[in-house]
Design a protein around this motif. Sequence first.
Motif, PDB file in Angstrom:
ATOM      1  N   PRO A   1     -13.410 119.098 -52.548  1.00 18.05           N
ATOM      2  CA  PRO A   1     -13.729 120.049 -53.621  1.00 18.05           C
ATOM      3  C   PRO A   1     -14.424 121.297 -53.072  1.00 18.05           C
ATOM      4  O   PRO A   1     -15.085 121.244 -52.022  1.00 18.05           O
ATOM      5  N   PRO A   2     -14.324 122.423 -53.773  1.00 24.15           N
ATOM      6  CA  PRO A   2     -15.033 123.630 -53.335  1.00 24.15           C
ATOM      7  C   PRO A   2     -16.528 123.582 -53.595  1.00 24.15           C
ATOM      8  O   PRO A   2     -17.276 124.385 -53.055  1.00 24.15           O
ATOM      9  N   VAL A   3     -16.978 122.653 -54.451  1.00 24.18           N
ATOM     10  CA  VAL A   3     -18.392 122.534 -54.806  1.00 24.18           C
ATOM     11  C   VAL A   3     -18.840 121.094 -54.589  1.00 24.18           C
ATOM     12  O   VAL A   3     -18.183 120.161 -55.047  1.00 24.18           O
ATOM     13  N   LEU A   4     -19.960 120.920 -53.889  1.00 25.92           N
ATOM     14  CA  LEU A   4     -20.565 119.602 -53.719  1.00 25.92           C
ATOM     15  C   LEU A   4     -21.976 119.630 -54.298  1.00 25.92           C
ATOM     16  O   LEU A   4     -22.763 120.526 -53.989  1.00 25.92           O
ATOM     17  N   ILE A   5     -22.268 118.659 -55.139  1.00 21.04           N
ATOM     18  CA  ILE A   5     -23.606 118.496 -55.695  1.00 21.04           C
ATOM     19  C   ILE A   5     -24.087 117.112 -55.291  1.00 21.04           C
ATOM     20  O   ILE A   5     -23.515 116.099 -55.711  1.00 21.04           O
ATOM     21  N   LEU A   6     -25.109 117.085 -54.451  1.00 22.15           N
ATOM     22  CA  LEU A   6     -25.531 115.842 -53.812  1.00 22.15           C
ATOM     23  C   LEU A   6     -26.988 115.563 -54.165  1.00 22.15           C
ATOM     24  O   LEU A   6     -27.873 116.348 -53.843  1.00 22.15           O
ATOM     25  N   ASP A   7     -27.215 114.443 -54.828  1.00 19.50           N
ATOM     26  CA  ASP A   7     -28.564 114.056 -55.237  1.00 19.50           C
ATOM     27  C   ASP A   7     -29.109 113.057 -54.216  1.00 19.50           C
ATOM     28  O   ASP A   7     -28.636 111.921 -54.138  1.00 19.50           O
ATOM     29  N   GLU A   8     -30.073 113.488 -53.421  1.00 20.97           N
ATOM     30  CA  GLU A   8     -30.677 112.663 -52.366  1.00 20.97           C
ATOM     31  C   GLU A   8     -29.600 112.065 -51.442  1.00 20.97           C
ATOM     32  O   GLU A   8     -29.462 110.842 -51.345  1.00 20.97           O
ATOM     33  N   PRO A   9     -28.826 112.890 -50.735  1.00 21.24           N
ATOM     34  CA  PRO A   9     -27.686 112.377 -49.966  1.00 21.24           C
ATOM     35  C   PRO A   9     -28.052 111.462 -48.806  1.00 21.24           C
ATOM     36  O   PRO A   9     -27.229 110.645 -48.394  1.00 21.24           O
ATOM     37  N   THR A  10     -29.266 111.558 -48.264  1.00 19.78           N
ATOM     38  CA  THR A  10     -29.621 110.714 -47.125  1.00 19.78           C
ATOM     39  C   THR A  10     -30.602 109.619 -47.495  1.00 19.78           C
ATOM     40  O   THR A  10     -31.185 108.982 -46.613  1.00 19.78           O
ATOM     41  N   ASP A  11     -30.787 109.382 -48.769  1.00 24.02           N
ATOM     42  CA  ASP A  11     -31.699 108.333 -49.218  1.00 24.02           C
ATOM     43  C   ASP A  11     -31.237 106.980 -48.682  1.00 24.02           C
ATOM     44  O   ASP A  11     -30.091 106.572 -48.874  1.00 24.02           O
ATOM     45  N   GLY A  12     -32.123 106.280 -47.986  1.00 24.26           N
ATOM     46  CA  GLY A  12     -31.792 104.954 -47.481  1.00 24.26           C
ATOM     47  C   GLY A  12     -31.116 104.927 -46.132  1.00 24.26           C
ATOM     48  O   GLY A  12     -30.821 103.847 -45.615  1.00 24.26           O
ATOM     49  N   LEU A  13     -30.827 106.081 -45.549  1.00 20.14           N
ATOM     50  CA  LEU A  13     -30.155 106.114 -44.257  1.00 20.14           C
ATOM     51  C   LEU A  13     -31.170 106.061 -43.117  1.00 20.14           C
ATOM     52  O   LEU A  13     -32.294 106.555 -43.235  1.00 20.14           O
ATOM     53  N   ASP A  14     -30.746 105.466 -41.987  1.00 19.80           N
ATOM     54  CA  ASP A  14     -31.611 105.471 -40.821  1.00 19.80           C
ATOM     55  C   ASP A  14     -31.513 106.829 -40.134  1.00 19.80           C
ATOM     56  O   ASP A  14     -30.661 107.659 -40.507  1.00 19.80           O
TER      57      ASP A  14
ATOM     58  N   SER B   1     -30.104 118.122 -53.992  1.00 20.82           N
ATOM     59  CA  SER B   1     -31.354 117.847 -54.679  1.00 20.82           C
ATOM     60  C   SER B   1     -32.153 116.853 -53.841  1.00 20.82           C
ATOM     61  O   SER B   1     -31.642 115.806 -53.447  1.00 20.82           O
ATOM     62  N   THR B   2     -33.405 117.185 -53.550  1.00 27.34           N
ATOM     63  CA  THR B   2     -34.198 116.313 -52.687  1.00 27.34           C
ATOM     64  C   THR B   2     -35.678 116.593 -52.875  1.00 27.34           C
ATOM     65  O   THR B   2     -36.080 117.647 -53.359  1.00 27.34           O
ATOM     66  N   HIS B   3     -36.497 115.618 -52.504  1.00 24.48           N
ATOM     67  CA  HIS B   3     -37.937 115.848 -52.375  1.00 24.48           C
ATOM     68  C   HIS B   3     -38.347 115.731 -50.917  1.00 24.48           C
ATOM     69  O   HIS B   3     -39.536 115.744 -50.608  1.00 24.48           O
ATOM     70  N   ILE B   4     -37.352 115.632 -50.015  1.00 24.47           N
ATOM     71  CA  ILE B   4     -37.625 115.486 -48.588  1.00 24.47           C
ATOM     72  C   ILE B   4     -37.585 116.866 -47.938  1.00 24.47           C
ATOM     73  O   ILE B   4     -36.517 117.482 -47.808  1.00 24.47           O
ATOM     74  N   LEU B   5     -38.737 117.361 -47.535  1.00 26.18           N
ATOM     75  CA  LEU B   5     -38.824 118.710 -46.981  1.00 26.18           C
ATOM     76  C   LEU B   5     -38.021 118.838 -45.695  1.00 26.18           C
ATOM     77  O   LEU B   5     -37.412 119.871 -45.433  1.00 26.18           O
ATOM     78  N   GLU B   6     -38.009 117.800 -44.898  1.00 29.39           N
ATOM     79  CA  GLU B   6     -37.245 117.795 -43.643  1.00 29.39           C
ATOM     80  C   GLU B   6     -35.764 118.080 -43.905  1.00 29.39           C
ATOM     81  O   GLU B   6     -35.097 118.735 -43.122  1.00 29.39           O
ATOM     82  N   GLU B   7     -35.263 117.569 -45.020  1.00 20.64           N
ATOM     83  CA  GLU B   7     -33.859 117.761 -45.361  1.00 20.64           C
ATOM     84  C   GLU B   7     -33.544 119.240 -45.580  1.00 20.64           C
ATOM     85  O   GLU B   7     -32.528 119.761 -45.125  1.00 20.64           O
ATOM     86  N   VAL B   8     -34.423 119.916 -46.281  1.00 20.63           N
ATOM     87  CA  VAL B   8     -34.225 121.331 -46.580  1.00 20.63           C
ATOM     88  C   VAL B   8     -34.248 122.152 -45.296  1.00 20.63           C
ATOM     89  O   VAL B   8     -33.391 123.017 -45.073  1.00 20.63           O
ATOM     90  N   GLU B   9     -35.218 121.886 -44.431  1.00 16.41           N
ATOM     91  CA  GLU B   9     -35.323 122.632 -43.181  1.00 16.41           C
ATOM     92  C   GLU B   9     -34.136 122.371 -42.272  1.00 16.41           C
ATOM     93  O   GLU B   9     -33.714 123.246 -41.516  1.00 16.41           O
ATOM     94  N   ALA B  10     -33.555 121.149 -42.347  1.00 12.50           N
ATOM     95  CA  ALA B  10     -32.476 120.773 -41.438  1.00 12.50           C
ATOM     96  C   ALA B  10     -31.135 121.389 -41.815  1.00 12.50           C
ATOM     97  O   ALA B  10     -30.363 121.786 -40.939  1.00 12.50           O
ATOM     98  N   VAL B  11     -30.810 121.486 -43.108  1.00 15.40           N
ATOM     99  CA  VAL B  11     -29.436 121.863 -43.471  1.00 15.40           C
ATOM    100  C   VAL B  11     -29.308 123.009 -44.466  1.00 15.40           C
ATOM    101  O   VAL B  11     -28.199 123.520 -44.658  1.00 15.40           O
TER     102      VAL B  11
END
Length: 310
Positions: free
Chosen positions: A151-164, A187-197
């Motif tokens: 799809p041209p649009v991806l909406i991901l709610d906590e995409p790495t939740d639970g991943l190692d 959508s995330t509350h993980i600051l590291e996620e925002v800085e990374a991608v």
Amino acid sequence: MIQAERLTKRYGPLLAVDALSFEVAPGEVLGFLGPNGAGKSTTMKMLTGFVAPTSGDAIVCGHRVSGDARAARDRLGYLPEGAPSYPEMTVRAFLAFIAAMRGLRGPARRTAVDRAVGQLDLGDVLAQTVDTLSKGYRRRVGLAQAILHDPPVLILDEPTDGLDPNQKHQVRRLIEGMAADKIIIISTHILEEVEAVCSRALIISSGRILADDTPQGLAARARRHNAVTLRPRAAGDAAQIAEAVDALPGVDSVERADDGTVTAFPADGAPIIGDVAALAGERGWPLVELHQESGRLDEVFREITGETVS
């Protein structure tokens, strides 16, 4: 483009989302950042048409969600909170089913499933039922179903939740690889996620937008951005060093720690490392450490939201 037009959601007396308006263009990876309960997931559900707003609307690639929801959803890949699926189905059957629901048939369906399986490294669990998977694998299956139809649009709610950590790295590289020609909202509350991608971040709290900037721009708002830390070999030298550094024109204030560390804060956020280093050399201070601080996103987050990072 995605456009949110004063999206508002009330649950009885609770105002979960309060007249949010923003746009996201192709090539942007938007981090939707906020403390738990800020309204992130509710906003995602309104953008995708899974929850009707109390007022306001969303437009996805030119299609209003309120009036043309099917066309809007056809252009969306959505990973909801919790990655819901059919637990009794095998991973292969579940992805094939989702591909069929997306209108893919024959070789196109097999190609789409194989591509998503390869991108999320799901080959070893294709024959397992979803209910036997670990939380991390279930999350990866959820992401695979979101990207099946390209799809041209991806909406991901906590995409790495639970991943190692290795799986998080893999998913982040996947998002980076898709970012050039897609609109991606995470959508995330993980600051590291925002800085990374993410190339841009919205901070919301209590359903309202409090900041909209690049992650680097937000980090630059931190008090410690461009601050300079000096640690003398002898803690007893700290008072003398602090007094001398505080007299520099670009220094706003100086703090001393119990271990003798001195931190100088710039008056207007401009770099002062050159002036401090020159002064240290001129005075011949015996230092163990001298470095420039970077602004920290978690510090700015707390200042903006008044919340602790969870």
